[in-house]
Design an enzyme around this catalytic site. Structure first.
Site, PDB file in Angstrom:
ATOM      1  N   ALA A  39      82.829  66.162  63.426  1.00 54.99           N
ATOM      2  CA  ALA A  39      81.767  66.691  62.728  1.00 54.99           C
ATOM      3  C   ALA A  39      80.631  65.450  62.631  1.00 54.99           C
ATOM      4  CB  ALA A  39      82.135  67.056  61.337  1.00 54.99           C
ATOM      5  N   HIS A  50      70.009  59.100  64.654  1.00 55.17           N
ATOM      6  CA  HIS A  50      71.673  58.704  64.880  1.00 55.17           C
ATOM      7  C   HIS A  50      71.983  60.092  65.225  1.00 55.17           C
ATOM      8  CE1 HIS A  50      75.353  56.526  64.502  1.00 55.17           C
ATOM      9  NE2 HIS A  50      75.722  57.752  63.836  1.00 55.17           N
TER      10      HIS A  50
END
EC number: 2.5.1.78
Length: 156
Positions: free
Chosen positions: A80, A88
């Site tokens: 996830a 990022h």
């Protein structure tokens, strides 16, 4: 004309699951859904190996090592990646998806993309067993179908 497709029969299949520990409140639920999907389709628990990695970015390397071993009919990648306030998210999401695809293509072993890439925590929660079902369960079915299709292609 001949038509080929995989079945959802898990009997005698050997599967690996690579799970990211980062965002474990989501990935634990994806793993539960995945294992549920496999058990409902006759995969013996003795034929399932689960490998934990620190984060989603590490999934492709472990998946490649497992695929090269030729011990598994399919590999399921669960993770996830949730958008934050920095770039990022884009870097990790892009590299994980490319890495998983490359492993599958290079090693000719199905590597199923069960990595959530969500804008919010709520979206991830929805996809890990609430409103949008459980994407881990869906990944399990994809793994079974692809593993059986690859066997059918090899036998034809």
């Amino acid at each position: 004309m001949r038509t080929f497709e995989g079945s959802f029969c898990g009997k005698d299949l050997k599967l690996a699951i690579v799970v990211s520990r980062f965002n474990s409140f989501i990935t634990d639920e994806l793993l539960k859904g995945c294992l549920d999907g496999l058990s409902r389709h006759d995969v013996d628990s003795e034929n399932i190996d689960v490998y934990y990695v620190p984060g989603a970015f590490e999934i492709p390397l472990v998946a490649k090592k497992l695929a090269k071993s030729k011990k598994y009919n399919a590999i399921i990648a669960l993770g996830a990646v949730i958008r934050g306030s920095t770039p990022h998210f884009e870097y990790v999401s892009a590299e994980v998806s490319k890495g998983i695809a490359n492993v599958s293509l290079e090693q000719e072993v199905p590597v199923i993309f069960g990595v959530l890439t969500c804008d919010t925590v709520d979206q991830a929660i929805e996809r890990a067993g609430t409103k949008a079902g459980n994407k881990g369960f869906d990944a399990a079915l994809s793994a079974l179908e692809m593993a059986n299709l690859m066997k059918n292609i090899s036998e034809s």
